[in-house]
Design an enzyme around this catalytic site. Sequence first.
Site, PDB file in Angstrom:
ATOM      1  N   TYR A 160      55.724   2.964  53.002  1.00  0.00           N
ATOM      2  CA  TYR A 160      57.468   2.748  52.094  1.00  0.00           C
ATOM      3  C   TYR A 160      58.022   1.817  53.470  1.00  0.00           C
ATOM      4  CZ  TYR A 160      61.388   3.582  49.588  1.00  0.00           C
ATOM      5  OH  TYR A 160      62.637   3.222  48.818  1.00  0.00           O
ATOM      6  N   SER A 172      65.072  -1.198  51.542  1.00  0.00           N
ATOM      7  CA  SER A 172      65.829   0.410  52.219  1.00  0.00           C
ATOM      8  C   SER A 172      65.749   0.241  53.413  1.00  0.00           C
ATOM      9  CB  SER A 172      64.607   1.242  51.281  1.00  0.00           C
ATOM     10  OG  SER A 172      64.794   2.913  52.389  1.00  0.00           O
TER      11      SER A 172
END
Length: 264
Positions: free
Chosen positions: A155, A142
């Site tokens: 995350y 990401s």
Amino acid sequence: MSAEQDLGGRIALVTGAGRGIGEAVVVALVERGARVLATDLDPTGAEALAARHGEGVYARALDVTDPAAVERTIAEAEDTLGPLDIVVNVAGILSGGPVLDLDDADWAAVFAVNTTGVMHVSRSAARRMTARGRGAIVTVASNAAGVPRSGMAAYAASKAAAVMFTKCLGLEVAAHGVRCNTVCPGSTLTDMQRALWAGSPGGAEAGQRAVVEGDLASYRTGIPLGRIADPADVADAVVFLASDRARHITLHDLYVDGGATLRA
């Protein structure tokens, strides 16, 4: 061989293949001639892919947090389909919220899938690939791995760890002809992204517009290209890195985020 079939005869394994980016990666691989073992914790989506693509896709349930299950699945894939040429780590989960309110169990769960799961799958595959002297591993991380995000510490940290793990693995196996790269998407039209918009005032449309425009209050830039990514945009980058067109690329971190991070 044309670009449309440049993966003819290759065998691939994709985790998190049931929907979103994982599903798009499976489709892109099959369209280019590969046969794919599509795995997911919930195999329903992968089974639907297999039904649509016939002998090009084989579906299996897989919990990437279970090292024994990973080893069995990869061994089965090699016994039934053939030696793995490509492995794509897509399986991931998101648990948001401020660090001061972060639950220990949520933190552990995010790392178990997003980081340790990548290690389990990559380690098992790389052992076999290095023995054969070839292979490509691509981890979908990401852009949050490289730029801080408010309310996404677990995350972002897990994805940053997955990126560095993949690079370290790539350094260790490069001499054996195995390439390891990462793709870092920005906001992409997936169920995970839509869930983030669920509580937005004005609904999903307003949430999408806010992502494109950016949010000064949360220190988040917008998307210079002015659009949210489609899963296929990410899949194309993954397939490129897995193909021979990227034969001299390893330890690379490819951002597919429309310029959202300003590549900071």
